[in-house]
Design a protein around this motif. Structure first.
Motif, PDB file in Angstrom:
ATOM      1  N   LYS A  62     122.836   7.580 -20.091  1.00  0.00           N
ATOM      2  CA  LYS A  62     124.118   8.302 -20.265  1.00  0.00           C
ATOM      3  C   LYS A  62     125.326   7.361 -20.315  1.00  0.00           C
ATOM      4  O   LYS A  62     125.375   6.387 -19.566  1.00  0.00           O
ATOM      5  N   ILE A  83     118.277  12.085 -34.222  1.00  0.00           N
ATOM      6  CA  ILE A  83     119.426  12.609 -33.474  1.00  0.00           C
ATOM      7  C   ILE A  83     119.139  14.056 -33.049  1.00  0.00           C
ATOM      8  O   ILE A  83     119.324  14.434 -31.891  1.00  0.00           O
ATOM      9  N   ASP A  84     118.641  14.862 -34.006  1.00  0.00           N
ATOM     10  CA  ASP A  84     118.349  16.275 -33.711  1.00  0.00           C
ATOM     11  C   ASP A  84     117.314  16.407 -32.604  1.00  0.00           C
ATOM     12  O   ASP A  84     117.442  17.225 -31.701  1.00  0.00           O
ATOM     13  N   GLU A  87     118.847  15.546 -29.249  1.00  0.00           N
ATOM     14  CA  GLU A  87     119.766  16.602 -28.800  1.00  0.00           C
ATOM     15  C   GLU A  87     118.992  17.831 -28.324  1.00  0.00           C
ATOM     16  O   GLU A  87     119.352  18.445 -27.321  1.00  0.00           O
ATOM     17  N   SER A  88     117.884  18.132 -29.021  1.00  0.00           N
ATOM     18  CA  SER A  88     117.096  19.308 -28.613  1.00  0.00           C
ATOM     19  C   SER A  88     116.426  19.080 -27.255  1.00  0.00           C
ATOM     20  O   SER A  88     116.048  20.013 -26.582  1.00  0.00           O
ATOM     21  N   GLY A  90     118.025  17.497 -24.855  1.00  0.00           N
ATOM     22  CA  GLY A  90     119.117  17.379 -23.888  1.00  0.00           C
ATOM     23  C   GLY A  90     119.754  16.002 -23.782  1.00  0.00           C
ATOM     24  O   GLY A  90     120.483  15.723 -22.836  1.00  0.00           O
ATOM     25  N   VAL A  91     119.463  15.084 -24.738  1.00  0.00           N
ATOM     26  CA  VAL A  91     120.074  13.747 -24.707  1.00  0.00           C
ATOM     27  C   VAL A  91     121.295  13.752 -25.631  1.00  0.00           C
ATOM     28  O   VAL A  91     121.183  14.084 -26.813  1.00  0.00           O
ATOM     29  N   SER A  92     122.447  13.375 -25.100  1.00  0.00           N
ATOM     30  CA  SER A  92     123.671  13.387 -25.905  1.00  0.00           C
ATOM     31  C   SER A  92     123.741  12.136 -26.793  1.00  0.00           C
ATOM     32  O   SER A  92     123.363  11.043 -26.373  1.00  0.00           O
ATOM     33  N   VAL A  93     124.223  12.315 -28.011  1.00  0.00           N
ATOM     34  CA  VAL A  93     124.383  11.149 -28.899  1.00  0.00           C
ATOM     35  C   VAL A  93     125.856  10.922 -29.217  1.00  0.00           C
ATOM     36  O   VAL A  93     126.191  10.232 -30.175  1.00  0.00           O
ATOM     37  N   GLU A  94     126.735  11.489 -28.408  1.00  0.00           N
ATOM     38  CA  GLU A  94     128.168  11.386 -28.748  1.00  0.00           C
ATOM     39  C   GLU A  94     128.664   9.938 -28.719  1.00  0.00           C
ATOM     40  O   GLU A  94     129.664   9.625 -29.341  1.00  0.00           O
ATOM     41  N   ASN A  95     127.944   9.057 -28.012  1.00  0.00           N
ATOM     42  CA  ASN A  95     128.380   7.664 -27.963  1.00  0.00           C
ATOM     43  C   ASN A  95     127.699   6.780 -29.007  1.00  0.00           C
ATOM     44  O   ASN A  95     127.646   5.568 -28.860  1.00  0.00           O
TER      45      ASN A  95
END
Ligand code: IMP
Length: 437
Positions: A62, A83-84, A87-88, A90-95
């Motif tokens: 994180k 990425i999908d 995200e599915s 629960g891992v964020s890729v916003e960074n």
């Protein structure tokens, strides 16, 4: 400046992903600097297994800036799937940040990879078939499409207007009957561009800025030294520069910005694809190491060829990348095998071979010189716990001997020792640890 590059010192698959994942806890920024989705990293977090191809391993921690640098080639469809998938779960890729200068793997690159391999008949490279070589070829030929083109539809249309007819002819010359549909490619790829555009940035500037602010930066290499386009077993190599120098160029930072370089050395050797492999074990022992070590490619599922540790190979890697530490991985896999062998050099026509040969015909004739070392039993749970609590001293004597032998032969200290598949099964013996901030 607290920065560390991690590079493979064999033919890839040394366990870099796990080492990077471990170190990423202390890093603020993790940068991938070369290769593409030919790489595959498996990282086990708790009971969950993550398989990454494009994304830097740091993405699983994180709050880290995860960077795909300018030296990488990107298959946007594959990256979006990855990425999908994260995200599915629960891992964020916003960074995530993707270099605007990174080159794009296009559908014709994948087709050409297959077509050129078929033409090679008796001398196949055994590529991963992901279009890596043709994408890097276009980059060198100055006909490549970059991420900055992908996110700008007008620019992409213009670039494809030139490239599609050219590649159609190239495919025909290679005997591939596929028809390229320029409009369909434009529709699909401009869609990828729209989806990825929030992540596309001048990542070199971002990494340089992080270094200036004293942030901990980890440079994550893919493949290994023997697959380096210049220094590996050419032509059985990948198409990028895998040695530590490219951590700088492939990320957009000066070489002087890199403080430490760790060479990841698997306690034995593996290789996928074709090409010479002096310490290869073609017998049951080789197969049992493959089974025990789970030596099946993350990317292609191909089984890896296995053999003894080859110090001619790892010394060549050290000569090129200047390791300040080693991460010796998967030593547990050698447990229970009885006597072990390590190749300390090659002999040719009765003479010692001074350095790793460029000519594969010479390499094929080299005979490995082996040192025999005592083996050890598999680590049981109690020993593993004792080792992780007390450190190196709690290891079986024979394993300590193996580690010391590698250190002495390489002239580099072992900074990290991989003892098992799980995230915490690493013995951390680094002299210079990063400050947590
Ligand atoms: P390419 O990178 O797909 O062009 O494949 C060229 C050679 O590099 C082949 O022998 C591949 O098996 C090998 N290779 C590419 N990526 C990896 C990797 O991540 N691990 C091990 N071998 C690789």
């Amino acid at each position: 400046m607290p920065s560390l590059a991690i590079v493979g010192s064999q033919w890839g698959d040394e366990g870099k992903g796990k080492i990077v994942d471990y170190l990423a806890e202390e890093a603020h920024v993790v940068v991938r600097f070369q290769g593409g989705n030919n790489a595959g990293h498996s990282v086990k977090v708790g009971e969950e297994l993550f398989k990454l191809h494009h994304l830097p391993s740091g993405i699983l921690r994180k709050g880290k800036l995860a960077v795909i640098g300018n030296g990488v080639v990107i298959d946007p469809g594959v990256l979006i799937k990855e990425i999908d998938e994260l995200e599915s779960r629960g891992v964020s890729v916003e960074n995530l940040r993707i270099s605007d200068r990174a080159h794009v793997i296009m559908p014709y690159h994948r087709l050409l990879d297959g077509a050129e391999e078929r033409l090679r008949e008796g001398s196949k490279v055994g590529t991963t078939g992901r279009g890596i070589g043709p994408a890097y070829s276009d980059k060198a030929s100055r006909t490549g499409i970059r991420m900055m083109d992908l996110v700008d539809e007008a620019l992409l249309r213009e670039r494809l207007g030139f490239m599609v007819p050219l590649k159609q002819r190239h495919l025909e010359v290679c005997g591939d009957g596929s028809r390229l549909d320029g409009d369909a490619i434009l529709r699909e790829y401009s869609g990828y561009g729209r989806r990825l555009s929030p992540f596309v940035a001048d990542t070199g500037a971002a990494v340089r800025d992080a270094l200036k602010r004293g942030r901990n930066v980890l440079f994550e290499g893919a493949q290994g030294t023997m697959l380096d386009i210049d220094h590996g077993t050419y032509p059985f190599v990948t198409s990028s520069i895998t040695v530590a120098a490219n951590a700088a160029s492939g990320s957009g930072v000066p070489p002087s910005a890199i403080d430490d370089v760790y060479g990841v050395v698997k306690a034995y050797t593996t290789r996928v694809g074709e090409g010479p492999f002096p310490t290869e074990l073609l017998d049951d022992l080789g197969r049992s190491i493959a089974d025990k070590g789970g030596e099946f490619g993350t990317t292609t599922g191909r089984s890896r060829r296995c053999g003894w540790l080859d110090l001619m190979v790892t010394r060549h890697a050290h000569a090129l990348s200047g390791f300040t530490g080693l991460a010796l991985t998967k030593i547990d896999v050698l447990g229970g095998l009885g006597e072990l062998k390590v190749c300390t050099g090659y002999r040719l026509d009765g003479k010692k071979v001074p350095a790793f040969p460029a000519d594969l015909r010479v390499l094929q004739r080299c005979e490995p010189v082996y040192r025999r070392l005592k083996g050890w039993d598999d680590l049981d749970t109690a020993t593993m716990e004792a080792v992780l609590r007390k450190g190196f001293s709690a290891l079986p004597a024979e394993m300590k001997e193996y580690v010391r032998f590698v250190e002495k032969e390489m002239g580099v200290p072992v900074a990290m020792l991989g003892l098992g598949r799980r995230r915490h099964e690493i013995l951390d013996m680094r002299k210079r640890k990063w400050k947590k901030r």
